[in-house]
Write a protein that holds these residues in place. Structure first.
Motif, PDB file in Angstrom:
ATOM      1  N   PRO A  78      -8.782  -8.570 -25.644  1.00 50.14           N
ATOM      2  CA  PRO A  78      -7.775  -7.513 -25.500  1.00 50.14           C
ATOM      3  C   PRO A  78      -7.682  -6.953 -24.085  1.00 50.14           C
ATOM      4  O   PRO A  78      -6.603  -6.565 -23.638  1.00 50.14           O
ATOM      5  N   LEU A  79      -8.823  -6.874 -23.370  1.00 55.53           N
ATOM      6  CA  LEU A  79      -8.843  -6.332 -22.017  1.00 55.53           C
ATOM      7  C   LEU A  79      -9.129  -7.445 -21.011  1.00 55.53           C
ATOM      8  O   LEU A  79     -10.014  -8.267 -21.232  1.00 55.53           O
ATOM      9  N   PHE A  80      -8.397  -7.439 -19.921  1.00 57.27           N
ATOM     10  CA  PHE A  80      -8.570  -8.419 -18.853  1.00 57.27           C
ATOM     11  C   PHE A  80      -8.758  -7.648 -17.545  1.00 57.27           C
ATOM     12  O   PHE A  80      -7.811  -7.178 -16.932  1.00 57.27           O
ATOM     13  N   PHE A  81     -10.037  -7.491 -17.142  1.00 56.27           N
ATOM     14  CA  PHE A  81     -10.394  -6.714 -15.950  1.00 56.27           C
ATOM     15  C   PHE A  81     -10.456  -7.645 -14.740  1.00 56.27           C
ATOM     16  O   PHE A  81     -11.129  -8.670 -14.777  1.00 56.27           O
ATOM     17  N   GLN A  82      -9.776  -7.251 -13.679  1.00 55.04           N
ATOM     18  CA  GLN A  82      -9.746  -8.040 -12.449  1.00 55.04           C
ATOM     19  C   GLN A  82     -10.251  -7.189 -11.284  1.00 55.04           C
ATOM     20  O   GLN A  82      -9.753  -6.099 -11.036  1.00 55.04           O
ATOM     21  N   LYS A  83     -11.245  -7.708 -10.590  1.00 53.13           N
ATOM     22  CA  LYS A  83     -11.798  -7.021  -9.418  1.00 53.13           C
ATOM     23  C   LYS A  83     -11.124  -7.585  -8.170  1.00 53.13           C
ATOM     24  O   LYS A  83     -11.320  -8.748  -7.814  1.00 53.13           O
ATOM     25  N   HIS A  84     -10.311  -6.767  -7.519  1.00 51.86           N
ATOM     26  CA  HIS A  84      -9.557  -7.192  -6.341  1.00 51.86           C
ATOM     27  C   HIS A  84     -10.069  -6.496  -5.088  1.00 51.86           C
ATOM     28  O   HIS A  84     -10.324  -5.292  -5.101  1.00 51.86           O
ATOM     29  N   MET A  85     -10.185  -7.243  -3.996  1.00 52.86           N
ATOM     30  CA  MET A  85     -10.480  -6.677  -2.691  1.00 52.86           C
ATOM     31  C   MET A  85      -9.149  -6.476  -1.947  1.00 52.86           C
ATOM     32  O   MET A  85      -8.386  -7.433  -1.775  1.00 52.86           O
ATOM     33  N   GLY A 130     -10.318  -2.766   4.543  1.00 54.27           N
ATOM     34  CA  GLY A 130      -9.316  -2.701   3.480  1.00 54.27           C
ATOM     35  C   GLY A 130      -8.733  -1.332   3.203  1.00 54.27           C
ATOM     36  O   GLY A 130      -7.873  -1.209   2.329  1.00 54.27           O
ATOM     37  N   ALA A 131      -9.153  -0.269   3.911  1.00 53.16           N
ATOM     38  CA  ALA A 131      -8.711   1.081   3.563  1.00 53.16           C
ATOM     39  C   ALA A 131      -7.211   1.277   3.788  1.00 53.16           C
ATOM     40  O   ALA A 131      -6.512   1.847   2.937  1.00 53.16           O
ATOM     41  N   VAL A 132      -6.713   0.814   4.938  1.00 49.81           N
ATOM     42  CA  VAL A 132      -5.285   0.960   5.219  1.00 49.81           C
ATOM     43  C   VAL A 132      -4.470   0.162   4.216  1.00 49.81           C
ATOM     44  O   VAL A 132      -3.454   0.631   3.686  1.00 49.81           O
ATOM     45  N   ARG A 133      -4.926  -1.046   3.937  1.00 48.84           N
ATOM     46  CA  ARG A 133      -4.224  -1.881   2.946  1.00 48.84           C
ATOM     47  C   ARG A 133      -4.310  -1.259   1.556  1.00 48.84           C
ATOM     48  O   ARG A 133      -3.367  -1.322   0.773  1.00 48.84           O
ATOM     49  N   GLN A 134      -5.432  -0.636   1.234  1.00 49.57           N
ATOM     50  CA  GLN A 134      -5.601  -0.008  -0.068  1.00 49.57           C
ATOM     51  C   GLN A 134      -4.578   1.110  -0.273  1.00 49.57           C
ATOM     52  O   GLN A 134      -3.966   1.216  -1.333  1.00 49.57           O
ATOM     53  N   HIS A 135      -4.386   1.934   0.742  1.00 47.47           N
ATOM     54  CA  HIS A 135      -3.402   3.005   0.631  1.00 47.47           C
ATOM     55  C   HIS A 135      -1.992   2.435   0.485  1.00 47.47           C
ATOM     56  O   HIS A 135      -1.188   2.937  -0.323  1.00 47.47           O
ATOM     57  N   ALA A 136      -1.688   1.385   1.243  1.00 50.99           N
ATOM     58  CA  ALA A 136      -0.376   0.747   1.115  1.00 50.99           C
ATOM     59  C   ALA A 136      -0.184   0.170  -0.286  1.00 50.99           C
ATOM     60  O   ALA A 136       0.899   0.291  -0.882  1.00 50.99           O
TER      61      ALA A 136
END
Length: 244
Positions: A78-85, A130-136
């Protein structure tokens, strides 16, 4: 059975793998570890530890990866967890699939991230964190889904796992599961091929450990990197979720 897709968006040197362990320990959840890492190494040419194994074993076509991320869990859970960088999501990646997912943004003070990354690889650029990309990504995904998704700080989860995970599950509209608080130690078949280089600490863990001060030095050479990432971190921190 309808699949609930959950994307965790993090930078490096955070508790993202522990979060993956937490969700994977649920009986109703499957996980995918850093789906776009192979694509990222292929496109950038970066020589990260385990590069050859990643390129051999991980997909590199962003369209095919996106289609799988927006689809069902491999074994139908039922749940599909994806860890993204976040730094893996280069500008050419189409993000329309994210509208079919629910999202978590995991943040950490860029000074701590930079010091840890520098201690591991010896060189740091703002885009590595990745912080700037994370906010975007937060802004794009909010627009794609019409919703502001939960932002959590790694240190808060470590300080109060039950409270933060209860609040997080509520924000994602899924039930909290006691199994998320602990897990068996050791490696997982779901871990990416880079695990031998990065996962020693999490492989020895059986749950979220109490937060500890960073023991890594912060050389002056990191100042510009940290300052470049700080506004994005602070903007996300303003949306931070509190414990239940």
């Amino acid at each position: 059975m309808k699949t609930v897709r959950i994307c965790l968006w993090s930078g490096p040197r955070n508790i993202s793998t522990a979060m993956m362990r937490s969700f994977e320990n649920r009986a109703d959840c499957e996980v995918w570890d850093e789906p776009f890492y192979g694509y990222y190494l292929d496109r950038t040419g970066l020589n990260h530890p385990g590069r050859e194994a990643v390129l051999e074993l991980w997909p590199t076509d962003p369209k095919k990866i996106a289609a799988r991320c927006g689809g069902s869990a491999p074994d139908g859970s039922p749940l599909f967890f994806q860890k993204h960088m976040c730094q893996h999501m280069l500008d050419e990646v189409d993000l329309t699939w994210t509208a079919r997912c629910r999202h978590i943004f995991l943040i950490r003070d860029p000074a701590d991230v930079a010091a840890s990354f520098n201690a591991t690889l010896g060189e740091v650029r703002p885009e590595d964190l990745g912080a700037v990309r994370q906010h975007a990504l937060y802004e794009v995904i909010a627009a794609n889904t019409g919703k502001q998704w939960p932002v959590i700080e790694g240190a808060d989860v470590l300080a109060d796992p039950r409270g933060m995970l209860t609040a997080l599950c509520a924000a994602l509209d899924i039930p909290f599961d006691e199994a998320m608080l602990t897990w068996p130690e050791g490696r997982r078949a779901s871990d990416g091929p880079w695990a031998p280089h990065w996962y020693n600490r999490v492989e020895a863990s059986t749950g979220f450990e109490a937060p500890a001060p960073s023991g890594h030095p912060r050389p002056a050479t990191l100042r510009d990197v940290i300052e470049a990432c700080l506004p994005a971190y602070q903007a996300l921190r303003a949306h931070k979720l509190s414990a239940a």
